[in-house]
Design an enzyme around this catalytic site. Structure first.
Site, PDB file in Angstrom:
ATOM      1  CG  LEU A 492      -1.966   1.086   1.313  1.00  0.00           C
ATOM      2  CD1 LEU A 492      -3.283   0.547   1.881  1.00  0.00           C
ATOM      3  CD2 LEU A 492      -1.475   2.224   2.199  1.00  0.00           C
ATOM      4  CD  GLN A 495      -0.055   2.347  -6.809  1.00  0.00           C
ATOM      5  OE1 GLN A 495       0.837   1.551  -7.095  1.00  0.00           O
ATOM      6  NE2 GLN A 495      -0.502   3.250  -7.657  1.00  0.00           N
ATOM      7  CD  GLU A 496      -2.228   5.763  -0.548  1.00  0.00           C
ATOM      8  OE1 GLU A 496      -2.090   6.888  -1.066  1.00  0.00           O
ATOM      9  OE2 GLU A 496      -3.333   5.274  -0.288  1.00  0.00           O
ATOM     10  CB  SER A 497       4.148   8.050  -0.536  1.00  0.00           C
ATOM     11  OG  SER A 497       4.769   7.013   0.230  1.00  0.00           O
ATOM     12  CE1 TYR A 602      -3.632   3.404  -3.004  1.00  0.00           C
ATOM     13  CE2 TYR A 602      -5.463   1.946  -2.464  1.00  0.00           C
ATOM     14  CZ  TYR A 602      -4.367   2.699  -2.070  1.00  0.00           C
ATOM     15  OH  TYR A 602      -3.998   2.728  -0.754  1.00  0.00           O
TER      16      TYR A 602
END
Length: 645
Positions: A492, A495-497, A602
């Protein structure tokens, strides 16, 4: 004399500090001078940096020419373009220079330089096509249609090209109304107004009808505000019906049944495509049938995709195959539709035909590639042996001028410029060079550049660079506190940052785990942090602690189903639950039919990341299909094994 003395003192003051400055101070001074448009100071800083051979001196020279570009002559600009031919900013300057040449009417210089422009610049393209058309090149007008067919408002100078296209009847009434639809569909009302004014008989007074359709579509239709006798009126009625279908589909469908005789065949097809698209996104069981009412070949790529997804929701494998077959070849070639076509063939027991698709797809290091591999019966127990760059290879990359400039720019927090330098320096690298560059980036703490560079390898890979594990102690501690799978946390966060703690999204989410301020405040209250303030969201430890707490919360809310929890983390728990069906559903189908493309991509990437991270970390090793699970009809979940019993 007094004036000259004052000027001389000012001159001494402005240059004296420069001689005593180091290159960092000079570069910061040059950047400030550019921002304040201080030509005199910027020129001094530039000369000083050039004299010292400072690696970022070309940027100061670039800024100086930008300040002087409107008054520069061809010889000066050409000398600059030649001197800095390999610099990333050169093509941007070339584009600005071409606009100035066009405004000056210096078409000889424009025509000589235009073929050298590498980046896309719509304003420059419009200038070029307009000039070519003026000089008898009829094909330039046809090329202009590519620019016209967009819901994006184009640069002002493109209007001249569009006028010429319309006068030559290249820009037909059909082209005009097609773009009007696109603009209205995207709620680009000012653009729609400008397009409508190009139609015969439409003036500013007529534009009030657009406002009426936008503000209250049902009232617009009830009052018969748009005439069905004109194309303009019918388009507004179609828009009103389309907008009503988004929020009140039953009313829209009832009105459509009464009104459709007023529309032509193509217009009726358009409505069914739009109505069916909205229905498919709502997971309405009738969506496939409504989309099927549109004339063959009239649905766009998005509508075709949702036609296939609506068939997937009910596992109508024949309909999936038929819909994929009707897609354009480029859409059929997308990994998603190759996979689902193969799945449909396999469900129909056409195994050899399915395997012809699955075998090449399984070699792709992607979400669909892993699913394809698992359909073939292979289960990965560990990542393949990966290539490790040698110290000499890393040093060779680090010695390159473009890489050195990228590292120096990063020091000044000029991340965008650093990234552009990096991309240009690595664009022609082979796999081993990319791995060496990725290794260098990771060592510098540029996890985003490292991951992105490692992801581009084709034949030789380094999975430790594709899926790095920074801040392992902090992640591991939070995983233990919240009883979470480390691989999921890493999947996660990647993918987020891309593990960049300063990351900030366009909607305001911040930090490694991209928390919205409102969510962070809610978490802080639940954790009893009375001293919390919004600046703390950027602190790495705090962000990880809050992010993993929220992961635990959504996981509990979704019945311990990781797939739904991932969707909830991105789009909110209520939506994630709403996207489930009354009957149990395969996790891959749930993910494929998420209405928001951003959330759908996502979720698929996070779950794929988690699969690969589990191989690296050796924790909770599962197939991707097992990770996706089966969504139970109640909004809870079943395991894959339970669903297959």
């Amino acid at each position: 004399m007094q004036f000259l003395s004052a000027f001389f003192i000012l001159f001494l003051v402005s240059i004296a500090p420069v001689r005593a400055m180091d290159t960092d101070d000079m570069f910061n001074g040059a950047r400030d001078a550019y921002k304040t448009r201080n030509d005199f100071a910027l020129s001094n800083y530039t000369q000083q940096m050039q004299a010292q051979g400072y690696i970022l001196a070309p940027y100061a020279d670039y800024w100086l020419l930008l300040l002087r570009l409107n008054t520069a002559d061809n010889q000066t600009v050409q000398a600059f373009l030649t001197k800095y031919a390999d610099m990333p900013f050169t093509d941007r300057l070339r584009g600005e220079w071409l606009k100035i040449l066009a405004k000056r009417g210096d078409w000889q210089a424009f025509s000589a330089e235009y073929p050298n422009l590498q980046r896309e610049d719509i304003a420059v393209t419009c200038y070029a096509l307009d000039y070519q058309a003026q000089n008898g090149d009829a094909s330039a007008l046809t090329k202009g249609l590519t620019i016209w067919r967009s819901a994006t408002e184009q640069p002002a100078n493109c209007a001249s090209l569009f006028d010429r296209m319309q006068a030559a009847k290249v820009l037909t009434a059909e082209e005009l109304w097609a773009r009007f639809r696109l603009a209205m569909q995207a709620d680009k009302i000012p653009l729609a107004n400008a397009i409508a004014l190009r139609a015969p008989g439409i003036d500013a007074a007529n534009l009030k009808s657009i406002d009426g359709a936008v503000k209250n579509p049902q009232k617009f239709l009830d009052k018969k505000s748009g005439s069905y006798k004109t194309r303009y009126g019918r388009e507004l009625n179609l828009y009103a019906l389309d907008k009503l279908a988004r929020s009140q589909p039953t009313i829209a469908l009832d009105m459509w049944q009464k009104l459709q005789p007023n529309f032509e065949s193509e217009e009726r097809s358009y409505f069914w495509g739009r109505f069916g698209l909205h229905a498919a996104r709502r997971h309405d069981p009738g969506a496939y049938e409504w989309l099927a009412r549109a004339q063959k070949g009239t649905l766009d790529n998005e509508q075709m995709a949702w036609k296939a997804r609506s068939a997937l929701r009910v596992k109508n494998w024949n309909a999936v195959l038929d819909t994929v077959a009707d897609m354009s070849q480029s859409q059929q070639d997308e990994s998603a539709w190759r996979y689902w076509k193969a799945r449909a063939l396999k469900e129909k027991k056409e195994i050899p035909a399915a395997n012809i698709i699955l075998v090449p797809l399984s070699r792709e290091l992607s979400y669909y590639g892993v699913l394809a591999m698992e359909e073939l019966g292979d289960v990965v127990t560990g990542l393949p042996i990966s290539y490790k760059a040698s110290e000499d290879e890393v040093k060779t990359v680090a010695s390159m001028a473009g890489i050195q400039r990228a590292m120096e720019l990063q020091k000044f927090d000029m991340r965008w410029e650093a990234k552009i330098e990096w991309q240009q320096a690595t664009r022609d690298f082979d796999d081993r060079q990319k791995i060496a560059a990725a290794e260098l980036a990771i060592r510098q703490g540029w996890y985003d550049l490292g991951i992105n560079t490692a992801d581009k390898t084709t034949f030789v890979h380094d999975y430790a660079l594709r899926y790095p594990t920074p801040y392992l102690d902090k992640v591991r501690s939070s995983a233990k506190d919240q009883s979470l799978d480390e691989a999921w946390i890493y999947g996660l966060t990647r993918q987020e940052s891309r593990f960049m703690h300063y990351a900030k999204s366009g909607v305001g989410a911040s930090g490694l785990m991209q928390l919205m301020p409102a969510t962070a405040n809610w978490i802080a209250k639940r954790l009893g942090w009375g001293t919390y303030n919004n600046s703390m969201i950027h602190e790495m430890d705090t962000n990880i602690q809050m992010g993993t707490y929220y992961m635990r919360y959504v996981l509990d809310s979704m019945g311990d189903q990781t797939l739904m929890a991932t969707a909830a983390y991105n789009a909110g728990p209520s939506r994630a639950k709403r996207w489930a069906d009354e009957k149990p559903m395969e996790g891959a189908i749930y993910a494929e039919t998420i209405p928001f493309s951003e959330t759908r991509n996502y979720v698929q990437k996070v779950m794929g990341n988690a699969y690969f991270y589990a191989q690296r970390l050796g924790t909770k090793v599962q197939t991707l299909k097992q990770r996706l699970g089966v969504i139970a009809g109640t909004g809870g979940t079943l395991t894959v094994d339970e669903a297959e019993q």
